[in-house]
Design a protein around this motif. Structure first.
Motif, PDB file in Angstrom:
ATOM      1  N   VAL A  36      42.694  29.395  71.910  1.00  0.00           N
ATOM      2  CA  VAL A  36      42.132  29.959  72.918  1.00  0.00           C
ATOM      3  C   VAL A  36      41.155  30.325  74.184  1.00  0.00           C
ATOM      4  O   VAL A  36      42.103  30.503  75.428  1.00  0.00           O
ATOM      5  N   ALA A  37      40.663  29.323  74.365  1.00  0.00           N
ATOM      6  CA  ALA A  37      39.750  29.586  75.529  1.00  0.00           C
ATOM      7  C   ALA A  37      40.676  28.157  76.384  1.00  0.00           C
ATOM      8  O   ALA A  37      40.637  29.174  77.562  1.00  0.00           O
ATOM      9  N   GLY A  38      41.332  27.541  76.324  1.00  0.00           N
ATOM     10  CA  GLY A  38      42.739  26.792  76.929  1.00  0.00           C
ATOM     11  C   GLY A  38      43.198  28.553  77.580  1.00  0.00           C
ATOM     12  O   GLY A  38      43.350  27.766  78.985  1.00  0.00           O
ATOM     13  N   THR A  39      43.968  29.365  77.183  1.00  0.00           N
ATOM     14  CA  THR A  39      44.981  30.127  77.247  1.00  0.00           C
ATOM     15  C   THR A  39      43.914  30.294  78.253  1.00  0.00           C
ATOM     16  O   THR A  39      44.629  31.647  79.546  1.00  0.00           O
ATOM     17  N   LEU A  40      42.944  31.540  77.638  1.00  0.00           N
ATOM     18  CA  LEU A  40      42.238  32.005  78.742  1.00  0.00           C
ATOM     19  C   LEU A  40      41.993  31.757  80.425  1.00  0.00           C
ATOM     20  O   LEU A  40      42.167  32.535  81.404  1.00  0.00           O
ATOM     21  N   LEU A  41      41.257  29.967  80.144  1.00  0.00           N
ATOM     22  CA  LEU A  41      41.245  29.668  81.768  1.00  0.00           C
ATOM     23  C   LEU A  41      42.814  29.142  82.385  1.00  0.00           C
ATOM     24  O   LEU A  41      42.270  29.659  83.220  1.00  0.00           O
ATOM     25  N   TYR A  42      43.977  29.599  81.396  1.00  0.00           N
ATOM     26  CA  TYR A  42      44.755  29.354  82.676  1.00  0.00           C
ATOM     27  C   TYR A  42      45.074  30.600  83.150  1.00  0.00           C
ATOM     28  O   TYR A  42      45.418  30.960  84.341  1.00  0.00           O
ATOM     29  N   SER A  43      45.027  31.758  82.761  1.00  0.00           N
ATOM     30  CA  SER A  43      45.433  33.308  82.620  1.00  0.00           C
ATOM     31  C   SER A  43      43.935  33.309  84.096  1.00  0.00           C
ATOM     32  O   SER A  43      44.433  33.781  84.925  1.00  0.00           O
ATOM     33  N   GLN A  44      42.766  33.205  84.191  1.00  0.00           N
ATOM     34  CA  GLN A  44      42.359  32.911  85.450  1.00  0.00           C
ATOM     35  C   GLN A  44      42.267  31.642  86.255  1.00  0.00           C
ATOM     36  O   GLN A  44      41.575  32.186  87.182  1.00  0.00           O
ATOM     37  N   ALA A  45      42.978  30.600  86.196  1.00  0.00           N
ATOM     38  CA  ALA A  45      42.855  29.889  86.964  1.00  0.00           C
ATOM     39  C   ALA A  45      43.527  30.354  88.408  1.00  0.00           C
ATOM     40  O   ALA A  45      44.779  30.827  88.075  1.00  0.00           O
ATOM     41  N   LEU A  81      42.353  21.419  83.603  1.00  0.00           N
ATOM     42  CA  LEU A  81      41.506  21.791  82.425  1.00  0.00           C
ATOM     43  C   LEU A  81      41.789  22.442  81.446  1.00  0.00           C
ATOM     44  O   LEU A  81      42.157  22.276  79.937  1.00  0.00           O
ATOM     45  N   SER A  82      42.496  23.496  81.299  1.00  0.00           N
ATOM     46  CA  SER A  82      43.306  24.761  80.578  1.00  0.00           C
ATOM     47  C   SER A  82      44.416  23.777  80.274  1.00  0.00           C
ATOM     48  O   SER A  82      44.291  24.620  79.107  1.00  0.00           O
ATOM     49  N   ARG A  83      45.366  23.465  80.859  1.00  0.00           N
ATOM     50  CA  ARG A  83      46.394  22.222  79.143  1.00  0.00           C
ATOM     51  C   ARG A  83      45.662  21.879  78.445  1.00  0.00           C
ATOM     52  O   ARG A  83      46.554  21.570  77.667  1.00  0.00           O
ATOM     53  N   ALA A  84      44.769  21.114  78.911  1.00  0.00           N
ATOM     54  CA  ALA A  84      43.678  19.862  78.426  1.00  0.00           C
ATOM     55  C   ALA A  84      43.280  20.475  77.115  1.00  0.00           C
ATOM     56  O   ALA A  84      43.412  20.226  75.678  1.00  0.00           O
ATOM     57  N   LEU A  85      43.108  21.953  77.033  1.00  0.00           N
ATOM     58  CA  LEU A  85      42.189  22.563  75.819  1.00  0.00           C
ATOM     59  C   LEU A  85      43.239  23.276  75.133  1.00  0.00           C
ATOM     60  O   LEU A  85      43.093  23.091  73.766  1.00  0.00           O
ATOM     61  N   SER A  86      44.089  23.488  75.534  1.00  0.00           N
ATOM     62  CA  SER A  86      45.233  24.098  75.024  1.00  0.00           C
ATOM     63  C   SER A  86      45.206  22.795  74.301  1.00  0.00           C
ATOM     64  O   SER A  86      46.173  23.433  72.555  1.00  0.00           O
ATOM     65  N   ALA A  94      57.207  25.077  82.342  1.00  0.00           N
ATOM     66  CA  ALA A  94      58.359  24.925  83.048  1.00  0.00           C
ATOM     67  C   ALA A  94      58.715  26.256  83.519  1.00  0.00           C
ATOM     68  O   ALA A  94      59.589  26.259  84.658  1.00  0.00           O
ATOM     69  N   ILE A  95      58.644  26.936  83.008  1.00  0.00           N
ATOM     70  CA  ILE A  95      58.604  28.403  83.704  1.00  0.00           C
ATOM     71  C   ILE A  95      57.919  29.086  84.594  1.00  0.00           C
ATOM     72  O   ILE A  95      58.280  29.687  85.990  1.00  0.00           O
ATOM     73  N   MET A  96      56.397  27.762  84.403  1.00  0.00           N
ATOM     74  CA  MET A  96      55.628  28.312  86.003  1.00  0.00           C
ATOM     75  C   MET A  96      55.955  27.978  86.732  1.00  0.00           C
ATOM     76  O   MET A  96      55.081  27.594  87.887  1.00  0.00           O
ATOM     77  N   ALA A  97      56.865  26.656  87.233  1.00  0.00           N
ATOM     78  CA  ALA A  97      56.707  25.605  88.239  1.00  0.00           C
ATOM     79  C   ALA A  97      57.260  26.122  89.213  1.00  0.00           C
ATOM     80  O   ALA A  97      56.335  26.072  90.466  1.00  0.00           O
ATOM     81  N   PRO A  98      58.077  27.041  89.448  1.00  0.00           N
ATOM     82  CA  PRO A  98      58.510  27.480  90.517  1.00  0.00           C
ATOM     83  C   PRO A  98      56.909  27.862  90.917  1.00  0.00           C
ATOM     84  O   PRO A  98      56.459  27.907  92.237  1.00  0.00           O
ATOM     85  N   ILE A  99      56.022  28.614  90.166  1.00  0.00           N
ATOM     86  CA  ILE A  99      54.895  29.387  90.930  1.00  0.00           C
ATOM     87  C   ILE A  99      53.627  28.549  91.331  1.00  0.00           C
ATOM     88  O   ILE A  99      52.403  28.276  92.198  1.00  0.00           O
ATOM     89  N   LEU A 100      53.590  27.316  89.762  1.00  0.00           N
ATOM     90  CA  LEU A 100      52.543  26.513  90.544  1.00  0.00           C
ATOM     91  C   LEU A 100      53.154  25.500  91.771  1.00  0.00           C
ATOM     92  O   LEU A 100      51.813  25.297  92.613  1.00  0.00           O
TER      93      LEU A 100
END
Length: 413
Positions: free
Chosen positions: A91-100, A108-113, A35-41
């Motif tokens: 943890v894996a999903g959050t780290l992937l999100y940080s590097q996506a 995929l990061s959202r699915a893992l999270s 929701a807060i990331m929407a403009p960036i995405l």
């Protein structure tokens, strides 16, 4: 079966509450990050409303689908084993999100999270059910759920401030580290809660019993209302309330984050107050828990229709009471506790949670589709699209509430 039950002032409760509360604080925080990331995405990936809704909904469907293995593991092995294992995926999903950088990586990061955070609330509820006195469970449940509301509040203005201070990618790395610390706390602090009743049962047998619950009308009469009403929180607070603030209310990003924080305060208040209010009303013989539960559905419907009718910044404050009553529908979990055996509660609770998130997945995506039917302009979606989506939601909400309410009155439980 555990015959020793504790009060909320016991050290056992605090050993349960502190790690579980911190864990559930992280679940809505990470879940609503889009929701807060929407403009960036939207800017970086050139997303349509449907694309954004689908990508965010991946979290919800993964969260919902994970309820099946989580429920079986809870009844078989207990929360102390189940939750740390689940958090590995978070943890894996959050780290992937940080590097996506691409759409697929973010999805995929959202699915893992979603998979990893699926057990945060139900593991806590299962442990409370095992260790805490039954008459204290609604308050324990409310206190636990309150932490989710507070986590959601942190996902607005405070998270936006963190993005500004250290960048959004570094912020998600820090959040992943916090999840690791929480997993360690659960391993070393939480008391073991594995019920002996399921020791000799095979996982396949537990799964068949879980499917059998789906054939019980008394399950559906309760599950249908919370699945639709609480999904208002996940559909809008996890994604669409941010764009609504920008496109309908025409707020700046800073103003939008401010109002989103207040709507999340409504979530926190609703989660915290539902237990004490329901207990008070029943003790005073004003209304039973199930009547209070159904009332939440009716009030939620009215609030959605008012927001749709006003459809401007004048309705921004109404998202707070809308989130209060969406969150209050969580009293369904306390109602269910009295209608099923203790050795089934892990699977029953997670099944309800599954359908909440499946409903949220479908409705979040459909809301995006409805909004996308109307022309956008200057990077903003049409206010008429939001209005139609809210009216559609209100119709679904009232239908579920009427059917579920009538069914519960007929159930012989």
């Amino acid at each position: 079966m555990n015959d020793i039950k504790y009060d909320l002032t016991s050290t056992v409760f605090f050993r349960l509450f502190v790690p579980f509360a911190l864990c559930y604080f992280m679940s809505p925080l990470l879940g609503s990050a889009n929701a807060i990331m929407a403009p960036i995405l939207i800017e970086n990936l050139s997303l349509t409303p449907s694309d954004l809704g689908l990508m965010s909904s991946v979290y919800l469907v993964a969260f919902g689908a994970a309820q099946f293995p989580v429920g079986i593991m809870l009844d078989k092995y207990g929360a102390k084993v189940t939750l740390p294992v689940s958090l590995i995926f978070a943890v894996a999903g959050t780290l992937l999100y940080s590097q996506a950088y691409g759409y697929a990586a973010f999805a995929l990061s959202r699915a893992l999270s979603g998979m990893g955070l699926a057990g945060c609330l139900m593991c806590a509820y299962k442990s409370y059910d095992y260790w805490i006195r039954p008459d204290k469970l609604p308050i324990a449940y409310s206190a636990q759920a309150l932490m989710g509301g507070l986590g959601g509040m942190f996902a607005t203005k405070p998270l936006s401030a963190a993005f500004g201070a250290i960048g959004w990618r570094n912020s998600f790395v820090v959040l992943a580290a916090v999840l690791v610390v929480i997993a360690l706390m659960i391993i070393f602090i939480v008391p073991k809660d594995k019920p002996s009743d399921c020791d000799d049962k095979k996982i396949s047998s537990l799964f068949k019993e879980m499917l059998g619950i789906l054939a019980m009308t008394r399950f559906w009469h309760i599950a249908i209302i919370v699945s639709v009403v609480e999904s208002v929180y996940f559909v809008f607070q996890f994604l669409w309330i941010g764009p609504w603030m920008l496109d309908v209310a025409e707020f700046s990003e800073s103003q939008a984050a401010f109002y989103m924080m207040f709507s999340f305060a409504g979530v926190a208040a609703g989660y915290f107050l539902c237990g004490p209010i329901a207990v008070f009303l029943e003790n005073k013989r004003i209304m039973k828990w199930k009547t209070f539960y159904v009332l939440c559905g009716y009030i939620e419907t009215v609030l959605l229709l008012i927001i749709a009718a006003v459809n401007s910044k004048a309705a921004a404050f109404l998202w707070t009471p809308a989130m209060i009553f969406a969150a209050m529908s969580i009293i369904a979990f306390s109602i269910i506790r009295g209608r099923f055996a203790e050795e089934e509660t892990g699977r029953v609770l997670t099944l309800v949670n599954c359908f909440i998130f499946m409903a949220s997945f479908v409705l979040q995506w459909i809301v995006g589709i409805v909004i996308g039917l109307f022309p956008s302009s200057g990077g903003h979606f049409s206010p008429d699209g939001y209005r139609c989506a809210l009216i559609m939601y209100a119709v679904i909400c009232i239908t579920a509430t009427v059917w579920g309410g009538r069914g519960m009155n007929k159930d012989k439980v």
